[in-house]
Write an enzyme that holds these catalytic residues in place. Structure first.
Site, PDB file in Angstrom:
ATOM      1  N   LYS A 118       0.830  -1.210   0.000  1.00  0.00           N
ATOM      2  CA  LYS A 118       0.000   0.000   0.000  1.00  0.00           C
ATOM      3  C   LYS A 118       0.865   1.261   0.000  1.00  0.00           C
ATOM      4  O   LYS A 118       0.430   2.305  -0.510  1.00  0.00           O
ATOM      5  CB  LYS A 118      -0.961  -0.012   1.187  1.00  0.00           C
ATOM      6  CG  LYS A 118      -1.906  -1.202   1.197  1.00  0.00           C
ATOM      7  CD  LYS A 118      -2.603  -1.333  -0.148  1.00  0.00           C
ATOM      8  CE  LYS A 118      -3.279  -2.670  -0.340  1.00  0.00           C
ATOM      9  NZ  LYS A 118      -3.789  -2.839  -1.721  1.00  0.00           N
ATOM     10  N   ARG A 131       2.742  12.374 -15.793  1.00  0.00           N
ATOM     11  CA  ARG A 131       2.100  12.343 -17.116  1.00  0.00           C
ATOM     12  C   ARG A 131       1.044  13.431 -17.271  1.00  0.00           C
ATOM     13  O   ARG A 131       0.348  13.497 -18.274  1.00  0.00           O
ATOM     14  CB  ARG A 131       1.472  10.967 -17.334  1.00  0.00           C
ATOM     15  CG  ARG A 131       2.493   9.833 -17.388  1.00  0.00           C
ATOM     16  CD  ARG A 131       1.820   8.491 -17.196  1.00  0.00           C
ATOM     17  NE  ARG A 131       0.932   8.176 -18.300  1.00  0.00           N
ATOM     18  CZ  ARG A 131      -0.197   7.486 -18.175  1.00  0.00           C
ATOM     19  NH1 ARG A 131      -0.583   7.054 -16.981  1.00  0.00           N
ATOM     20  NH2 ARG A 131      -0.946   7.235 -19.218  1.00  0.00           N
ATOM     21  N   GLN A 136      -7.157  12.380 -12.986  1.00  0.00           N
ATOM     22  CA  GLN A 136      -7.223  11.067 -12.331  1.00  0.00           C
ATOM     23  C   GLN A 136      -6.998  11.164 -10.820  1.00  0.00           C
ATOM     24  O   GLN A 136      -7.290  10.227 -10.084  1.00  0.00           O
ATOM     25  CB  GLN A 136      -6.158  10.134 -12.930  1.00  0.00           C
ATOM     26  CG  GLN A 136      -6.291   9.901 -14.415  1.00  0.00           C
ATOM     27  CD  GLN A 136      -7.430   8.970 -14.763  1.00  0.00           C
ATOM     28  OE1 GLN A 136      -7.946   8.273 -13.912  1.00  0.00           O
ATOM     29  NE2 GLN A 136      -7.845   8.985 -16.012  1.00  0.00           N
ATOM     30  N   HIS A 144      -8.262   6.818  -0.922  1.00  0.00           N
ATOM     31  CA  HIS A 144      -7.973   5.387  -0.955  1.00  0.00           C
ATOM     32  C   HIS A 144      -6.495   5.109  -0.690  1.00  0.00           C
ATOM     33  O   HIS A 144      -6.132   4.311   0.178  1.00  0.00           O
ATOM     34  CB  HIS A 144      -8.394   4.840  -2.317  1.00  0.00           C
ATOM     35  CG  HIS A 144      -8.090   3.396  -2.522  1.00  0.00           C
ATOM     36  ND1 HIS A 144      -7.793   2.860  -3.754  1.00  0.00           N
ATOM     37  CD2 HIS A 144      -8.013   2.362  -1.656  1.00  0.00           C
ATOM     38  CE1 HIS A 144      -7.561   1.572  -3.640  1.00  0.00           C
ATOM     39  NE2 HIS A 144      -7.684   1.239  -2.371  1.00  0.00           N
ATOM     40  N   LYS A 198     -13.003  -2.738 -18.251  1.00  0.00           N
ATOM     41  CA  LYS A 198     -12.581  -1.898 -17.127  1.00  0.00           C
ATOM     42  C   LYS A 198     -13.693  -1.712 -16.086  1.00  0.00           C
ATOM     43  O   LYS A 198     -13.450  -1.743 -14.884  1.00  0.00           O
ATOM     44  CB  LYS A 198     -12.120  -0.531 -17.637  1.00  0.00           C
ATOM     45  CG  LYS A 198     -11.600   0.368 -16.527  1.00  0.00           C
ATOM     46  CD  LYS A 198     -11.118   1.701 -17.058  1.00  0.00           C
ATOM     47  CE  LYS A 198     -10.606   2.577 -15.928  1.00  0.00           C
ATOM     48  NZ  LYS A 198     -10.137   3.898 -16.424  1.00  0.00           N
ATOM     49  N   THR A 202     -14.377  -2.220 -11.304  1.00  0.00           N
ATOM     50  CA  THR A 202     -15.078  -1.474 -10.257  1.00  0.00           C
ATOM     51  C   THR A 202     -16.183  -2.321  -9.650  1.00  0.00           C
ATOM     52  O   THR A 202     -16.417  -2.286  -8.437  1.00  0.00           O
ATOM     53  CB  THR A 202     -15.656  -0.167 -10.826  1.00  0.00           C
ATOM     54  OG1 THR A 202     -14.632   0.547 -11.511  1.00  0.00           O
ATOM     55  CG2 THR A 202     -16.211   0.707  -9.714  1.00  0.00           C
ATOM     56  N   GLN A 205     -14.620  -4.617  -7.220  1.00  0.00           N
ATOM     57  CA  GLN A 205     -14.247  -3.911  -6.000  1.00  0.00           C
ATOM     58  C   GLN A 205     -15.455  -3.687  -5.105  1.00  0.00           C
ATOM     59  O   GLN A 205     -15.373  -3.859  -3.882  1.00  0.00           O
ATOM     60  CB  GLN A 205     -13.590  -2.569  -6.358  1.00  0.00           C
ATOM     61  CG  GLN A 205     -12.180  -2.707  -6.916  1.00  0.00           C
ATOM     62  CD  GLN A 205     -11.610  -1.379  -7.357  1.00  0.00           C
ATOM     63  OE1 GLN A 205     -12.255  -0.621  -8.077  1.00  0.00           O
ATOM     64  NE2 GLN A 205     -10.403  -1.078  -6.937  1.00  0.00           N
TER      65      GLN A 205
END
Length: 292
Positions: A118, A131, A136, A144, A198, A202, A205
């Site tokens: 983590k 980048r 994001q 998180h 993708k 989620t 999760q």
């Protein structure tokens, strides 16, 4: 301050002696300092340093990093899985025991690596900054990444066994898939057509959070011999994740899909109206021609 000091001494006295001298475990200062610096760097320092710079091309570094994280999470998953099977763990209630059996040290070591992973994941945000992918770096992303090391430092220091293991193994499994996805995405457009799944990351999760929430709740109310304070911490933490990730899923997929469908519907209606108008104009011109 004296009361806080006394409380910490008491808490220290009930921590797990097996991990007392492991790297980063004796004191909360290194982990919590890194987490707080991560928050400041993510929202202020990093974007400021990159403000007048061109984004970096990190294609090959991203591939190496993401595939390395796949391996690390696979190692954690494997060690926890075989350790839990050998130790005869029961689900959904595994009491916490400070056993000195080799298999229990194996599980504790795997949980330490899970905690350490983590901290390594802070690099995810660093890559976004380099980048210039600042969009994001959302509240969900920073929350998180900043809170997971803090929670799992507590988990590793006080309860590196029992119900901590199922929660960690589920998350490690999800991260194997997640980092594999990001590793493939880093190759560029050539693989984009294979990365249509993708949104299902989620969904996985969200399912993981529901299972962890249910397990912690069961542990709390079934009389499972696991620290109640840790169960409460997991319950509150999972609720926060369900709210934040649930909102992200709704905004990113359901609302976005509805908006796209509405735009397509409106586009078709406009095309239909224009076509009707053209037909009517053509018919009118034809009548005028015949009339003349």
């Amino acid at each position: 301050m004296e009361a806080i000091s006394e409380f910490y001494k008491w808490a220290e006295s009930i921590s797990d002696p097996r991990v007392a001298d492991w790297f980063l475990i004796p004191s909360p200062l290194p982990t919590y300092s890194m987490s707080f610096f991560y928050i400041i760097f993510s929202w202020k320092i990093g974007p400021y340093l990159m403000h007048n710079r061109e984004p970096f091309n990190l294609k090959y570094l991203l591939i190496i990093y993401n595939l390395s994280m796949v391996y690390l999470n696979y190692h954690i998953f494997k060690e926890l899985l075989f350790g839990m099977l050998e130790a005869g763990y029961s689900y959904p209630c595994q009491p916490f025991l400070t056993s000195t059996r080799p298999v229990d040290f194996r599980i504790a070591r795997a949980l330490w690596w899970y905690f350490a992973s983590k901290l390594i994941e802070f690099i995810d945000t660093l890559f976004f900054i380099l980048r210039k992918k600042d969009n994001q770096i959302s509240f969900l992303h920073v929350y998180h990444h900043a809170t997971m090391p803090m929670l799992w430092w507590i988990g590793t220091k006080w309860v590196p066994a029992g119900q901590s293991a199922p929660a960690a193994i589920m998350n490690a499994f999800i991260h194997i898939i997640m980092y594999f996805y990001y590793g493939m995405a880093a190759f560029g457009p050539s693989l984009q057509k294979y990365l249509w799944w993708k949104r299902y990351l989620t969904q996985m999760q969200l399912i993981q959070f529901c299972i962890a929430l249910g397990t912690a709740t069961y542990s709390l109310y079934s009389g499972c011999d696991f620290p109640r304070w840790m169960s409460w911490a997991l319950i509150l933490y999972m609720i926060s994740f369900l709210v934040l990730f649930g909102n992200f899923y709704i905004q990113a997929y359901l609302t976005k899909k509805k908006k796209k469908n509405d735009e397509l519907r409106n586009g078709k209606m406009k095309t239909s109206v224009k076509g009707t108008s053209r037909d009517n104009n053509g018919e009118l011109r034809s009548r005028n021609k015949i009339s003349s």
